[in-house]
Design a protein around this motif. Structure first.
Motif, mmCIF file in Angstrom:
data_model
loop_
_atom_site.group_PDB
_atom_site.id
_atom_site.type_symbol
_atom_site.label_atom_id
_atom_site.label_comp_id
_atom_site.label_asym_id
_atom_site.label_seq_id
_atom_site.Cartn_x
_atom_site.Cartn_y
_atom_site.Cartn_z
ATOM 1 N N ASP A 109 37.001 14.190 52.273
ATOM 2 C CA ASP A 109 36.505 14.193 50.896
ATOM 3 C C ASP A 109 34.983 14.129 50.862
ATOM 4 N N GLN A 112 33.510 17.362 52.075
ATOM 5 C CA GLN A 112 34.031 18.483 51.287
ATOM 6 C C GLN A 112 34.492 19.629 52.188
ATOM 7 N N THR A 113 35.379 19.284 53.088
ATOM 8 C CA THR A 113 35.931 20.276 54.005
ATOM 9 C C THR A 113 37.384 19.934 54.273
#
Length: 158
Positions: A109, A112-113
């Protein structure tokens, strides 16, 4: 230039190679330097998650293979020293694996991957060693050896 290199490579001074064959000596001494330079330049990579430049001298496959060998050596050393490895269904092992999954989810999270990019295809496995030592060891293949003494330090999941 050749006489400067000759100071760094003392055995050449004994035979006088740096004065008898200065060009050959310069080439022979330069080849290893150029080879190392090419290897380093070839290994420059940018981390897709952090955007930091790094030097990688092994392929991801070699990294996993090295990690598997390291994990096996650690396991053998633990057995040789009489350390107990807790079974996967032991409450401490289950809790440790759950905590690692939770950490990976939070990393996913934050960065962001997806987990596949984050782990690069590695299967993360936590092996709990029954020992009061406050330590943990992670190998490049995704195996994490967690000593039960770390539980005292960690406290709780929160």
């Amino acid at each position: 230039v050749a006489s400067g290199i000759a100071r760094v490579v003392p055995f050449t001074m004994r035979f006088g190679w740096h004065t008898k064959y200065p060009r050959t000596f310069l080439v022979v001494c330069s080849v290893p330097c150029v080879a190392v330079g090419v290897a380093v330049v070839h290994g420059i990579d940018k981390n897709p998650l952090t955007e930091r430049t790094r030097i990688i001298l092994v392929t991801p496959e070699q990294e996993v293979e090295i990690g598997e060998q390291v994990a096996e050596v650690i396991r053998q050393e633990l057995e040789r020293n009489g350390k107990n490895i807790l079974p996967a269904n032991h409450p401490l092992s289950v809790a440790a694996n759950d905590i690692v999954k939770m950490i990976l989810e939070r990393c996913k999270d934050e960065l962001q991957t997806d987990l596949e990019t984050l782990l690069k295809g590695k299967n993360v496995k936590v092996i709990v060693v029954d020992d009061d030592v406050r330590n943990a060891v992670a190998t490049p293949c995704g195996v994490i050896y967690l000593f039960s003494g770390m539980v005292e330090v960690a406290g709780s999941e929160a």
